[in-house]
Design a protein around this motif. Structure first.
Motif, PDB file in Angstrom:
ATOM      1  N   LEU A  16     -31.255  21.224 -19.600  1.00  0.00           N
ATOM      2  CA  LEU A  16     -33.062  21.016 -20.958  1.00  0.00           C
ATOM      3  C   LEU A  16     -33.103  19.607 -20.416  1.00  0.00           C
ATOM      4  O   LEU A  16     -32.551  18.392 -20.430  1.00  0.00           O
ATOM      5  CB  LEU A  16     -32.248  21.181 -22.376  1.00  0.00           C
ATOM      6  CG  LEU A  16     -31.958  22.414 -22.319  1.00  0.00           C
ATOM      7  CD1 LEU A  16     -31.598  22.933 -23.936  1.00  0.00           C
ATOM      8  CD2 LEU A  16     -33.009  23.648 -22.251  1.00  0.00           C
ATOM      9  N   TYR A  17     -34.570  19.276 -20.418  1.00  0.00           N
ATOM     10  CA  TYR A  17     -34.975  18.203 -20.324  1.00  0.00           C
ATOM     11  C   TYR A  17     -35.234  17.100 -22.254  1.00  0.00           C
ATOM     12  O   TYR A  17     -35.815  17.775 -22.680  1.00  0.00           O
ATOM     13  CB  TYR A  17     -36.532  17.954 -20.005  1.00  0.00           C
ATOM     14  CG  TYR A  17     -36.966  16.187 -19.473  1.00  0.00           C
ATOM     15  CD1 TYR A  17     -36.686  15.988 -18.676  1.00  0.00           C
ATOM     16  CD2 TYR A  17     -37.742  15.949 -20.536  1.00  0.00           C
ATOM     17  CE1 TYR A  17     -37.075  14.716 -18.616  1.00  0.00           C
ATOM     18  CE2 TYR A  17     -38.136  14.876 -20.378  1.00  0.00           C
ATOM     19  CZ  TYR A  17     -38.067  14.276 -18.681  1.00  0.00           C
ATOM     20  OH  TYR A  17     -38.885  13.219 -18.474  1.00  0.00           O
ATOM     21  N   GLY A  18     -34.889  16.384 -21.956  1.00  0.00           N
ATOM     22  CA  GLY A  18     -35.191  15.247 -22.925  1.00  0.00           C
ATOM     23  C   GLY A  18     -34.845  13.897 -23.571  1.00  0.00           C
ATOM     24  O   GLY A  18     -34.852  13.760 -21.792  1.00  0.00           O
ATOM     25  N   ARG A  26     -35.959   9.710 -26.078  1.00  0.00           N
ATOM     26  CA  ARG A  26     -36.091   8.933 -27.187  1.00  0.00           C
ATOM     27  C   ARG A  26     -37.976   9.444 -27.494  1.00  0.00           C
ATOM     28  O   ARG A  26     -37.915   9.281 -28.163  1.00  0.00           O
ATOM     29  CB  ARG A  26     -35.602   8.227 -27.724  1.00  0.00           C
ATOM     30  CG  ARG A  26     -34.091   7.844 -27.665  1.00  0.00           C
ATOM     31  CD  ARG A  26     -33.936   6.182 -28.148  1.00  0.00           C
ATOM     32  NE  ARG A  26     -33.895   5.728 -26.591  1.00  0.00           N
ATOM     33  CZ  ARG A  26     -33.843   4.729 -26.870  1.00  0.00           C
ATOM     34  NH1 ARG A  26     -32.856   4.105 -27.563  1.00  0.00           N
ATOM     35  NH2 ARG A  26     -34.035   3.384 -25.605  1.00  0.00           N
ATOM     36  N   ASN A  27     -38.223   9.417 -26.244  1.00  0.00           N
ATOM     37  CA  ASN A  27     -40.273   9.186 -25.846  1.00  0.00           C
ATOM     38  C   ASN A  27     -40.576  10.448 -26.202  1.00  0.00           C
ATOM     39  O   ASN A  27     -41.601  10.726 -25.557  1.00  0.00           O
ATOM     40  CB  ASN A  27     -40.314   7.697 -25.372  1.00  0.00           C
ATOM     41  CG  ASN A  27     -39.961   6.642 -25.772  1.00  0.00           C
ATOM     42  OD1 ASN A  27     -39.679   6.511 -27.582  1.00  0.00           O
ATOM     43  ND2 ASN A  27     -39.195   5.866 -25.468  1.00  0.00           N
ATOM     44  N   GLU A  28     -39.784  11.250 -24.994  1.00  0.00           N
ATOM     45  CA  GLU A  28     -39.691  12.570 -24.659  1.00  0.00           C
ATOM     46  C   GLU A  28     -39.509  13.863 -25.711  1.00  0.00           C
ATOM     47  O   GLU A  28     -38.220  14.349 -24.991  1.00  0.00           O
ATOM     48  CB  GLU A  28     -40.616  12.544 -23.252  1.00  0.00           C
ATOM     49  CG  GLU A  28     -40.973  12.072 -22.314  1.00  0.00           C
ATOM     50  CD  GLU A  28     -41.266  12.354 -21.102  1.00  0.00           C
ATOM     51  OE1 GLU A  28     -41.135  13.314 -20.590  1.00  0.00           O
ATOM     52  OE2 GLU A  28     -41.206  11.103 -20.438  1.00  0.00           O
ATOM     53  N   ILE A  29     -39.673  14.280 -26.866  1.00  0.00           N
ATOM     54  CA  ILE A  29     -38.809  15.588 -27.016  1.00  0.00           C
ATOM     55  C   ILE A  29     -39.796  16.728 -26.736  1.00  0.00           C
ATOM     56  O   ILE A  29     -40.866  16.591 -27.645  1.00  0.00           O
ATOM     57  CB  ILE A  29     -38.515  14.728 -29.095  1.00  0.00           C
ATOM     58  CG1 ILE A  29     -37.414  13.899 -28.971  1.00  0.00           C
ATOM     59  CG2 ILE A  29     -38.230  16.058 -29.559  1.00  0.00           C
ATOM     60  CD1 ILE A  29     -37.654  12.436 -30.307  1.00  0.00           C
ATOM     61  N   TYR A  30     -38.870  17.263 -26.831  1.00  0.00           N
ATOM     62  CA  TYR A  30     -39.439  18.439 -26.259  1.00  0.00           C
ATOM     63  C   TYR A  30     -38.739  19.677 -26.436  1.00  0.00           C
ATOM     64  O   TYR A  30     -39.100  20.682 -27.581  1.00  0.00           O
ATOM     65  CB  TYR A  30     -39.887  18.804 -24.668  1.00  0.00           C
ATOM     66  CG  TYR A  30     -40.304  18.143 -23.993  1.00  0.00           C
ATOM     67  CD1 TYR A  30     -41.566  17.647 -24.204  1.00  0.00           C
ATOM     68  CD2 TYR A  30     -40.192  17.625 -23.112  1.00  0.00           C
ATOM     69  CE1 TYR A  30     -42.805  17.305 -23.611  1.00  0.00           C
ATOM     70  CE2 TYR A  30     -40.558  15.770 -22.558  1.00  0.00           C
ATOM     71  CZ  TYR A  30     -41.797  16.354 -22.657  1.00  0.00           C
ATOM     72  OH  TYR A  30     -42.628  15.055 -22.305  1.00  0.00           O
ATOM     73  N   CYS A  31     -37.086  19.727 -27.300  1.00  0.00           N
ATOM     74  CA  CYS A  31     -36.374  20.659 -26.985  1.00  0.00           C
ATOM     75  C   CYS A  31     -36.239  20.008 -28.661  1.00  0.00           C
ATOM     76  O   CYS A  31     -35.417  19.263 -29.296  1.00  0.00           O
ATOM     77  CB  CYS A  31     -34.969  20.649 -26.839  1.00  0.00           C
ATOM     78  SG  CYS A  31     -35.469  21.049 -24.834  1.00  0.00           S
ATOM     79  N   THR A  32     -36.320  21.522 -29.628  1.00  0.00           N
ATOM     80  CA  THR A  32     -36.493  21.345 -30.963  1.00  0.00           C
ATOM     81  C   THR A  32     -35.700  22.343 -31.508  1.00  0.00           C
ATOM     82  O   THR A  32     -35.446  23.300 -31.018  1.00  0.00           O
ATOM     83  CB  THR A  32     -37.132  20.707 -31.988  1.00  0.00           C
ATOM     84  OG1 THR A  32     -38.723  21.449 -31.746  1.00  0.00           O
ATOM     85  CG2 THR A  32     -38.083  20.241 -31.295  1.00  0.00           C
ATOM     86  N   PHE A  33     -35.360  22.180 -32.517  1.00  0.00           N
ATOM     87  CA  PHE A  33     -35.057  23.720 -33.895  1.00  0.00           C
ATOM     88  C   PHE A  33     -34.941  23.717 -35.309  1.00  0.00           C
ATOM     89  O   PHE A  33     -34.687  21.920 -35.206  1.00  0.00           O
ATOM     90  CB  PHE A  33     -33.393  23.544 -33.574  1.00  0.00           C
ATOM     91  CG  PHE A  33     -32.041  24.763 -34.028  1.00  0.00           C
ATOM     92  CD1 PHE A  33     -32.658  25.875 -34.791  1.00  0.00           C
ATOM     93  CD2 PHE A  33     -30.928  24.648 -34.766  1.00  0.00           C
ATOM     94  CE1 PHE A  33     -32.585  27.453 -34.885  1.00  0.00           C
ATOM     95  CE2 PHE A  33     -30.204  25.793 -35.368  1.00  0.00           C
ATOM     96  CZ  PHE A  33     -31.038  26.854 -34.985  1.00  0.00           C
ATOM     97  N   SER A  34     -35.474  24.079 -36.318  1.00  0.00           N
ATOM     98  CA  SER A  34     -35.741  23.356 -37.492  1.00  0.00           C
ATOM     99  C   SER A  34     -35.820  25.292 -38.065  1.00  0.00           C
ATOM    100  O   SER A  34     -35.598  26.191 -38.159  1.00  0.00           O
ATOM    101  CB  SER A  34     -37.859  23.115 -37.817  1.00  0.00           C
ATOM    102  OG  SER A  34     -37.222  22.022 -36.781  1.00  0.00           O
ATOM    103  N   GLY A  35     -35.452  24.868 -39.326  1.00  0.00           N
ATOM    104  CA  GLY A  35     -35.279  26.217 -40.117  1.00  0.00           C
ATOM    105  C   GLY A  35     -35.610  25.948 -42.293  1.00  0.00           C
ATOM    106  O   GLY A  35     -35.648  24.009 -41.827  1.00  0.00           O
TER     107      GLY A  35
END
Length: 442
Positions: A415-417, A419-428
């Motif tokens: 997985l790529y990440g 601090r200035n390129e945030i693509y991987c997220t998880f929310s609920g």
């Protein structure tokens, strides 16, 4: 009993009845390979969750039993070296599109907020005169259709006062790096909080909000967009192929103060050439307030549960391991545990979950959403020689103490990440608190 006391009692009863808004909320899926050549309503015969069976989806068509504002999401996966071109329809109007094609398996998605009257329909159709293959298996669920009714459990807020917007672009646009993405169609704008002339949402009240943004680039062009909260970077979407049109999306939950702004911009120094037509609507931006700060102070609003986390570094996640999200946007009730990498429900109820991912160059992405030991759905994407990107969502009925996590499936995920390129997220977040006895799994 005095007349005044009777009136006060009636007001109290009505207020309490508002306090526990019980939404229509469902997630359904397609679990077989489906090959079509003409316009077809996509069936979703498998029910992930249909809260209290407050609505039925017949042959893929959601018919609302009551009026209100709804947030609807669709995700899909194309078969190997096949295409998908799906469209979200509100009654007889096309409101959003999603497209994917890869020499391997390509994924797409989109989300919109809609104002529905009783009897209105929402459905997902394949493109007319367009051959496509939707890929799914019983133990590999990628194609989902999720809708939640927007409301508030708080007694001080009525339905029409809840801020929500959904805007789309149905035209080609070339956006210079650093400039705002522009939208020309307004599906919903409660409180008139979105400015089509500037591309900026201005929060009318402080509270917790959820945002979705999606877009599609022209053939052989790079797409790179950033979401900003005021002047602060939040997260991104990015994709490119050597031969095709390609798109991406992301979701985040944030706390906003009144008059805070949210804007989607082309990444600084990167011009975005976005694809769109009158009948091809890929670029969308939507937001909904989950609850106001004022309402969070009311005992009738408890419990308030919401989390949103992200990955800010490259990481290799072995098959069967849980994704180690390390950045917290919001974490009410400390429901997401950074150490265990899991959301632990502090209260029983109906929750909506969203997750997105992006890999290092040349790697496949293959993640799944797990509720305790129950498999819910997956994301998969592979673009040879480039980063893979995908997302999915689900409504779940969860018992207090249950765990929900994002897990690497079958392969090692790179997985790529940054601090200035945030693509991987998880929310609920919690839509509606209910007793464990009311929860029906499956």
């Amino acid at each position: 009993m005095s007349l005044l006391f009777s009136k006060l009692l009636l007001v109290s009863i009505l207020a309490l009845s508002k306090a526990k808004f019980d939404p229509i909320a469902f997630s359904v899926s397609q679990y077989a390979v489906l090959s079509v050549t003409n316009e077809t309503v996509l069936p979703y015969p498998h029910t992930i969750t249909n809260h209290m069976h407050r609505n039925e989806i017949s042959n893929g068509v959601f018919t609302s039993r009551e009026g209100g504002t709804f947030k609807c999401q669709v995700y899909s996966l194309a078969g190997s070296n096949k295409k998908i071109f799906l469209e979200i329809w509100h009654n007889d109007h096309r409101v959003a599109s999603l497209y994917a094609h890869s020499p391997s398996y390509g994924s797409g998605g989109n989300a919109v907020v809609l104002s529905l009257s009783e009897g209105d329909t929402v459905q997902v159709k394949t493109r007319i005169n367009y051959p496509e293959v939707v890929y799914d298996l019983p133990n590999e669920i990628y194609n989902t259709f999720t809708c939640v009714q927007i409301g508030s459990e708080a007694i001080s807020t009525d339905e029409t006062a809840i801020p929500a917007f959904s805007v789309t672009s149905n035209r080609n646009q070339n956006v210079n790096g650093g400039d705002s993405i522009m939208y020309n169609t307004e599906l919903v704008d409660i409180n008139n909080a979105f400015n089509l002339d500037t591309g900026v949402f201005n929060a009318p009240t402080s509270g917790i909000y959820i945002f979705h943004f999606f877009s599609l680039a022209h053939q052989n062009e790079e797409l790179w967009q950033d979401l900003f909260h005021n002047d602060h970077y939040v997260c991104s979407i990015k994709c490119v192929t050597d031969f095709e049109w390609t798109g991406a999306g992301n979701t985040v939950i944030l706390h906003l103060n009144a008059n805070d702004t949210m804007t989607v911009k082309a990444h600084a120094g990167v011009d975005n050439y976005l694809f769109g037509k009158q009948d091809q609507i890929f670029t969308t931006f939507s937001g909904v307030q989950v609850i106001t700060d004022l309402d969070m102070l009311s005992p009738e609003s408890y419990p308030v549960v919401a989390f949103s986390v992200a990955l800010t570094h490259n990481v290799t996640v072995a098959a069967g391991s849980t994704v180690p999200f390390d950045k917290v946007f919001v974490n009410y009730k400390n429901s997401y545990n950074i150490s265990t990498r899991r959301f632990v429900a502090p209260a029983s109820g109906v929750y909506e979950f969203n997750y997105h991912g992006r890999t290092s160059t040349g790697s496949s992405i293959y993640l799944r959403l797990m509720h305790n030991q129950r498999y819910i759905n997956s994301i998969y994407d592979n673009i040879p020689g480039h980063h893979a990107t995908a997302g999915n969502a689900a409504v779940l009925e969860v018992v207090g103490g249950d765990e929900v996590r994002i897990e690497s499936t079958g392969i090692t995920n790179k997985l790529y990440g940054d601090r200035n390129e945030i693509y991987c997220t998880f929310s609920g977040y919690l839509l509606h608190a209910i007793t464990p006895g009311e929860i029906i799994v499956g």
